[in-house]
Design a protein around this motif. Structure first.
Motif, PDB file in Angstrom:
ATOM      1  N   GLU A 178       1.580  -1.662  -4.690  1.00  0.00           N
ATOM      2  CA  GLU A 178       0.355  -0.853  -4.660  1.00  0.00           C
ATOM      3  C   GLU A 178      -0.645  -1.364  -5.699  1.00  0.00           C
ATOM      4  OE1 GLU A 178      -1.330   1.644  -3.011  1.00  0.00           O
ATOM      5  OE2 GLU A 178      -2.776   1.360  -4.632  1.00  0.00           O
ATOM      6  N   GLN A 179      -1.852  -1.575  -5.250  1.00  0.00           N
ATOM      7  CA  GLN A 179      -2.908  -2.092  -6.127  1.00  0.00           C
ATOM      8  C   GLN A 179      -3.276  -1.127  -7.251  1.00  0.00           C
ATOM      9  OE1 GLN A 179      -6.168  -3.721  -3.954  1.00  0.00           O
ATOM     10  NE2 GLN A 179      -7.632  -3.461  -5.610  1.00  0.00           N
ATOM     11  N   HIS A 212      -7.982   3.445  -4.544  1.00  0.00           N
ATOM     12  CA  HIS A 212      -6.769   2.704  -4.899  1.00  0.00           C
ATOM     13  C   HIS A 212      -5.946   3.523  -5.893  1.00  0.00           C
ATOM     14  CE1 HIS A 212      -8.149  -0.915  -2.858  1.00  0.00           C
ATOM     15  NE2 HIS A 212      -9.332  -0.712  -3.397  1.00  0.00           N
ATOM     16  N   TYR A 213      -5.056   4.313  -5.362  1.00  0.00           N
ATOM     17  CA  TYR A 213      -4.125   5.104  -6.178  1.00  0.00           C
ATOM     18  C   TYR A 213      -2.804   5.181  -5.433  1.00  0.00           C
ATOM     19  CZ  TYR A 213      -8.240   6.668  -8.732  1.00  0.00           C
ATOM     20  OH  TYR A 213      -9.382   6.696  -9.477  1.00  0.00           O
ATOM     21  N   SER A 233      -6.234   6.991  -0.349  1.00  0.00           N
ATOM     22  CA  SER A 233      -7.378   7.902  -0.216  1.00  0.00           C
ATOM     23  C   SER A 233      -6.934   9.351  -0.049  1.00  0.00           C
ATOM     24  CB  SER A 233      -8.239   7.488   0.979  1.00  0.00           C
ATOM     25  OG  SER A 233      -8.912   6.293   0.673  1.00  0.00           O
ATOM     26  N   ALA A 237      -5.360  11.208   9.342  1.00  0.00           N
ATOM     27  CA  ALA A 237      -4.177  11.013   8.490  1.00  0.00           C
ATOM     28  C   ALA A 237      -2.864  11.394   9.173  1.00  0.00           C
ATOM     29  CB  ALA A 237      -4.342  11.774   7.174  1.00  0.00           C
ATOM     30  N   VAL A 266      -1.014   6.952   2.982  1.00  0.00           N
ATOM     31  CA  VAL A 266      -0.273   7.706   4.008  1.00  0.00           C
ATOM     32  C   VAL A 266       0.586   6.754   4.837  1.00  0.00           C
ATOM     33  CG1 VAL A 266      -0.495   9.158   6.066  1.00  0.00           C
ATOM     34  CG2 VAL A 266      -2.023   9.518   4.123  1.00  0.00           C
ATOM     35  N   GLY A 267       0.015   5.612   5.248  1.00  0.00           N
ATOM     36  CA  GLY A 267       0.753   4.671   6.091  1.00  0.00           C
ATOM     37  C   GLY A 267       1.970   4.104   5.387  1.00  0.00           C
ATOM     38  N   ASN A 293      -9.695  14.093  12.368  1.00  0.00           N
ATOM     39  CA  ASN A 293      -9.244  13.358  11.178  1.00  0.00           C
ATOM     40  C   ASN A 293      -7.986  12.529  11.456  1.00  0.00           C
ATOM     41  OD1 ASN A 293     -10.139  16.185  11.022  1.00  0.00           O
ATOM     42  ND2 ASN A 293     -10.614  15.697   8.931  1.00  0.00           N
ATOM     43  N   VAL A 325      -1.899  -7.427  -3.719  1.00  0.00           N
ATOM     44  CA  VAL A 325      -1.479  -8.582  -2.912  1.00  0.00           C
ATOM     45  C   VAL A 325      -2.727  -9.419  -2.644  1.00  0.00           C
ATOM     46  CG1 VAL A 325      -0.431  -9.349  -0.754  1.00  0.00           C
ATOM     47  CG2 VAL A 325       0.394  -7.268  -1.873  1.00  0.00           C
ATOM     48  N   GLY A 383       0.808  -1.209   0.000  1.00  0.00           N
ATOM     49  CA  GLY A 383       0.000   0.000   0.000  1.00  0.00           C
ATOM     50  C   GLY A 383       0.841   1.259   0.000  1.00  0.00           C
ATOM     51  N   GLY A 429      -9.371  15.819   2.287  1.00  0.00           N
ATOM     52  CA  GLY A 429      -9.624  17.238   2.508  1.00  0.00           C
ATOM     53  C   GLY A 429      -8.441  17.976   3.080  1.00  0.00           C
ATOM     54  N   ALA A 430      -7.320  17.249   3.319  1.00  0.00           N
ATOM     55  CA  ALA A 430      -6.061  17.860   3.736  1.00  0.00           C
ATOM     56  C   ALA A 430      -6.118  18.534   5.108  1.00  0.00           C
ATOM     57  CB  ALA A 430      -5.551  18.832   2.666  1.00  0.00           C
ATOM     58  N   THR A 431      -7.086  18.174   5.920  1.00  0.00           N
ATOM     59  CA  THR A 431      -7.106  18.670   7.299  1.00  0.00           C
ATOM     60  C   THR A 431      -6.291  17.687   8.132  1.00  0.00           C
ATOM     61  OG1 THR A 431      -9.283  19.639   6.987  1.00  0.00           O
ATOM     62  CG2 THR A 431      -8.596  19.257   9.266  1.00  0.00           C
TER      63      THR A 431
HETATM   64  C1  LIG Z   1     -12.962  12.288   0.399  1.00  0.00           C
HETATM   65  C2  LIG Z   1     -12.044  12.049   1.572  1.00  0.00           C
HETATM   66  C3  LIG Z   1     -11.694  13.103   2.385  1.00  0.00           C
HETATM   67  C4  LIG Z   1     -10.845  12.889   3.473  1.00  0.00           C
HETATM   68  N1  LIG Z   1     -10.434  13.962   4.200  1.00  0.00           N
HETATM   69  C5  LIG Z   1      -9.526  13.784   5.189  1.00  0.00           C
HETATM   70  C6  LIG Z   1      -8.973  14.887   5.866  1.00  0.00           C
HETATM   71  O1  LIG Z   1      -9.270  16.051   5.571  1.00  0.00           O
HETATM   72  N2  LIG Z   1      -8.074  14.631   6.848  1.00  0.00           N
HETATM   73  C7  LIG Z   1      -7.688  13.362   7.198  1.00  0.00           C
HETATM   74  O2  LIG Z   1      -6.879  13.187   8.114  1.00  0.00           O
HETATM   75  N3  LIG Z   1      -8.211  12.304   6.565  1.00  0.00           N
HETATM   76  C8  LIG Z   1      -9.087  12.473   5.557  1.00  0.00           C
HETATM   77  N4  LIG Z   1      -9.551  11.398   4.860  1.00  0.00           N
HETATM   78  C9  LIG Z   1      -9.085  10.065   5.279  1.00  0.00           C
HETATM   79  C10 LIG Z   1      -7.651   9.832   4.839  1.00  0.00           C
HETATM   80  O3  LIG Z   1      -7.540  10.055   3.467  1.00  0.00           O
HETATM   81  C11 LIG Z   1      -7.257   8.427   5.232  1.00  0.00           C
HETATM   82  O4  LIG Z   1      -7.370   8.279   6.634  1.00  0.00           O
HETATM   83  C12 LIG Z   1      -5.844   8.083   4.860  1.00  0.00           C
HETATM   84  O5  LIG Z   1      -5.564   8.460   3.537  1.00  0.00           O
HETATM   85  C13 LIG Z   1      -5.656   6.580   5.032  1.00  0.00           C
HETATM   86  O6  LIG Z   1      -4.339   6.228   4.679  1.00  0.00           O
HETATM   87  P1  LIG Z   1      -3.890   4.717   4.689  1.00  0.00           P
HETATM   88  O7  LIG Z   1      -2.514   4.672   4.171  1.00  0.00           O
HETATM   89  O8  LIG Z   1      -4.148   4.146   6.037  1.00  0.00           O
HETATM   90  O9  LIG Z   1      -4.902   3.938   3.730  1.00  0.00           O
HETATM   91  P2  LIG Z   1      -5.289   4.169   2.138  1.00  0.00           P
HETATM   92  O10 LIG Z   1      -5.287   5.592   1.879  1.00  0.00           O
HETATM   93  O11 LIG Z   1      -6.506   3.380   1.976  1.00  0.00           O
HETATM   94  O12 LIG Z   1      -4.060   3.526   1.431  1.00  0.00           O
HETATM   95  C14 LIG Z   1      -3.928   2.147   1.305  1.00  0.00           C
HETATM   96  C15 LIG Z   1      -3.327   1.814  -0.028  1.00  0.00           C
HETATM   97  O13 LIG Z   1      -3.188   0.397  -0.093  1.00  0.00           O
HETATM   98  C16 LIG Z   1      -3.591  -0.065  -1.359  1.00  0.00           C
HETATM   99  N5  LIG Z   1      -4.070  -1.446  -1.214  1.00  0.00           N
HETATM  100  C17 LIG Z   1      -5.185  -1.887  -0.615  1.00  0.00           C
HETATM  101  N6  LIG Z   1      -5.262  -3.217  -0.683  1.00  0.00           N
HETATM  102  C18 LIG Z   1      -4.160  -3.635  -1.340  1.00  0.00           C
HETATM  103  C19 LIG Z   1      -3.673  -4.902  -1.740  1.00  0.00           C
HETATM  104  N7  LIG Z   1      -4.327  -6.038  -1.436  1.00  0.00           N
HETATM  105  N8  LIG Z   1      -2.509  -4.966  -2.441  1.00  0.00           N
HETATM  106  C20 LIG Z   1      -1.814  -3.836  -2.747  1.00  0.00           C
HETATM  107  N9  LIG Z   1      -2.243  -2.606  -2.397  1.00  0.00           N
HETATM  108  C21 LIG Z   1      -3.395  -2.503  -1.689  1.00  0.00           C
HETATM  109  C22 LIG Z   1      -4.688   0.875  -1.780  1.00  0.00           C
HETATM  110  O14 LIG Z   1      -4.823   0.879  -3.188  1.00  0.00           O
HETATM  111  C23 LIG Z   1      -4.226   2.202  -1.212  1.00  0.00           C
HETATM  112  O15 LIG Z   1      -3.489   2.965  -2.118  1.00  0.00           O
HETATM  113  C24 LIG Z   1     -10.381  11.578   3.772  1.00  0.00           C
HETATM  114  C25 LIG Z   1     -10.730  10.515   2.935  1.00  0.00           C
HETATM  115  C26 LIG Z   1     -11.545  10.728   1.853  1.00  0.00           C
HETATM  116  C27 LIG Z   1     -11.900   9.562   0.973  1.00  0.00           C
END
Ligand SMILES: Cc1cc2nc3c(=O)[nH]c(=O)nc-3n(C[C@H](O)[C@H](O)[C@H](O)COP(=O)(O)OP(=O)(O)OC[C@H]3O[C@@H](n4cnc5c(N)ncnc54)[C@H](O)[C@@H]3O)c2cc1C
Length: 513
Positions: free
Chosen positions: A53-54, A97-98, A102, A496, A33-34, A494, A248, A30, A107-109
């Motif tokens: 990354e998917q 999935h980019y 997400s 992130a 952010v994480g 939020n 994966v 993935g 919203g970048a807060t």
């Molecule tokens: C419209 C919107 C507005 C938001 N606004 C805010 C905000 O203002 N502030 C804030 O803090 N948070 C906000 N969030 C939430 C924030 O975007 C998420 O909490 C954060 O991006 C999560 O990060 P992550 O890395 O945990 O997971 P993800 O962002 O879900 O990243 C996981 C990645 O893993 C990949 N993946 C998944 N499964 C697999 C697999 N089996 N094999 C390979 N790759 C895989 C996915 O494609 C993805 O790219 C918002 C979300 C959305 C949708």
């Protein structure tokens, strides 16, 4: 055949054709952010790091900023449908999935969790558990995460936790109409504050403070998302490679350690072998992958994988008034934490209120197809738009499961609904008094999965948690989880920045390299 993706001069994005086995020191699942923050933090460690990354890079195109394309046509929605176990119906979550995950659409807060969010907190429906680490432990990593993601703020939030360094950049200025709202709220005795925003609003930066930021991708790379701030900078190191369009399908183990990742890429299958692995697929997909990988789930001796799912309890609040258009572009600068903690006036915490990115007629039309677009647009041109979010409790029965076909099921009954309604009604009252007589509210329900967390919680005790306080799974010596799955509680702000801070901490303290 083993592919040498780290050979001198090899491209940073792994080409489509690779051997059937790819080897590295650390494999990260993935690029959200994480995952991307972790890769960035370890880019100079000497370890050969592969991010799997998917999705692909989100295309840069005119539709990025089109409310019609984004909201009515759902152009960038690319998640599989999930099943709501409450009513058995399918829904397509706002889960993306980019490269950047997400956060490409976020919203970048980027607030820190409050100091007391790491402690036991009494909520109306039960007790929000303490984390095994406290705020002070995460504070230095919050500082670094704010630098990395260009966070702008000024610390005027009355619930702001102590910080060892000021915000790296000054607060983004309010649009004149939002500044007026802030003044009118202050006249009521409330204490609106500047939302911490992660934007390239630095001197000479690319941000133009447009009206298509929250829920849109940024066409000029001016949003502090995980692609722009972490993944692409990480790829400047020869030691970091990114494999896109690579899902994966299974994590293989020998019972005590991960032995490989089975990856599907186009029609081909690739095995990724590493000394260590970090799972950062997002709270729902990380849990689903662990559950798909073995009959009882991988790293699941506790039986907690997939359980304790939390989303915030959320509502949109739109305050509109007759008269001239407000001409608001960038709206997401105003927060209200007046009722975040318990006071004499509210015995339990109610939650956070923050302005949304500007809503347009097209945004609302997607949810209200029967309403005339002209009317919705007229309301939105005269409106200020807010999100109210309240803390949800981690309940074992609120959970992610996968069925025999591998499809994701989500069961979620929100907690704290009465308190959330009180938050919405107090905000609505304040908006009316601030000159917006027409207030519309909409609760968001299970489809609002954007703040998902809790599905592989962190704890000291392997009997009731999935990862230890560094993010390493209790069961598998070489597997870490670095996304919001590990949150023991979700606070009411939020997620992130907290995900990023935990990744930075795992990179430094976790033993990943
Ligand atoms: C419209 C919107 C507005 C938001 N606004 C805010 C905000 O203002 N502030 C804030 O803090 N948070 C906000 N969030 C939430 C924030 O975007 C998420 O909490 C954060 O991006 C999560 O990060 P992550 O890395 O945990 O997971 P993800 O962002 O879900 O990243 C996981 C990645 O893993 C990949 N993946 C998944 N499964 C697999 C697999 N089996 N094999 C390979 N790759 C895989 C996915 O494609 C993805 O790219 C918002 C979300 C959305 C949708």
């Amino acid at each position: 055949m083993t592919d040498r993706i780290f050979a001198a001069g090899a491209p940073s994005v792994v080409p489509a054709a690779v051997g059937d086995t790819v080897e590295c020191d650390l494999a990260i699942v993935g690029a959200g952010v994480g995952g991307a923050t972790l890769a960035w933090a370890l880019r100079d460690s000497g370890a050969r790091i592969l991010v799997v990354e998917q999705g692909d890079f989100l295309p840069r195109e005119r539709e990025n900023w089109s409310p019609q394309a984004v909201h009515r046509e759902g152009r960038y929605k690319n998640s599989a449908y999930w099943i709501d176990d409450g009513d058995g119906k399918e829904f397509q979550p706002g889960n993306y999935h980019y490269v950047g995950g997400s956060s490409k659409l976020f919203g970048a807060t980027m607030p820190r969790f409050r100091e007391f969010d790491f402690e036991t907190v009494e909520l109306a429906d039960g007790t929000s558990p303490a984390w095994p680490i406290r705020y002070a432990e995460l504070e230095p990593y919050y500082c670094r995460a704010e630098e990395l993601y260009w966070v702008h703020g000024d610390g005027d939030d009355p619930t702001e936790p102590p910080r060892s360094a000021p915000f790296p950049f000054p607060a983004v200025p309010h649009d004149p109409a939002i500044a007026k709202v802030a003044k009118r709220l202050a006249r009521q005795g409330l204490r609106p504050y500047a939302l911490p925003q992660s934007l390239d609003w630095r001197a000479g930066g690319r941000c133009v403070l447009c009206g298509t930021c929250d829920s849109y991708a940024c066409m000029v790379d001016a949003k502090g998302d995980a692609d722009v701030c972490a993944m692409r900078p990480a790829l400047e190191s020869d030691n970091v490679k990114l494999m896109t369009n690579a899902a994966v399908a299974r994590i293989a183990t020998d019972g005590s350690a991960v032995t490989g990742l089975e990856v599907v890429r186009g029609g081909a299958r690739v095995t990724v072998k590493a000394a260590r692995y970090a799972l950062a697929a997002g709270a729902v997909n990380s849990a689903a992958l662990l559950l798909r990988s073995a009959p009882d789930g991988v790293a699941n001796r506790s039986g907690q994988v997939g359980r304790n799912y939390m989303g915030h309890v959320t509502s949109f609040i739109i305050g509109s008034r007759p008269g001239r258009d407000l001409r608001i572009d960038y709206e997401k600068t105003l927060g209200l934490n007046e009722w975040y903690s318990a006071t004499a006036d509210n015995p339990y915490p109610l939650g956070n209120v923050q302005s949304l990115g500007k809503l347009y007629g097209e945004t609302i039309k997607a949810a209200r197809p029967w309403a005339p677009l002209g009317l919705l647009s007229a309301i939105c041109r005269r409106s200020v738009d807010f999100l109210a979010q309240s803390e949800d409790l981690p309940l074992p029965e609120n959970r992610v499961t996968v069925d025999a076909a591998g499809r994701i099921h989500l069961r979620w009954s929100p907690t704290g609904v009465a308190g959330h309604k009180e938050l919405v009604s107090r905000t609505a009252r304040a908006l009316r008094r601030a000159g917006f007589p027409f207030v519309f509210t909409q609760s968001l329900g299970i489809v609002a999965t954007s703040h998902q967390c809790g599905t592989a919680r962190m704890g000291e005790d392997p009997a009731d948690s999935v990862v230890d306080p560094t993010g390493r799974t209790h069961d598998l010596a070489n597997l870490w989880i670095t996304d919001s799955s590990v949150f023991p509680s979700c606070a009411a702000v939020n997620p992130a920045l907290t995900i990023a801070a935990l990744s930075l901490r795992a990179a430094e303290r976790g033993g990943l390299v």
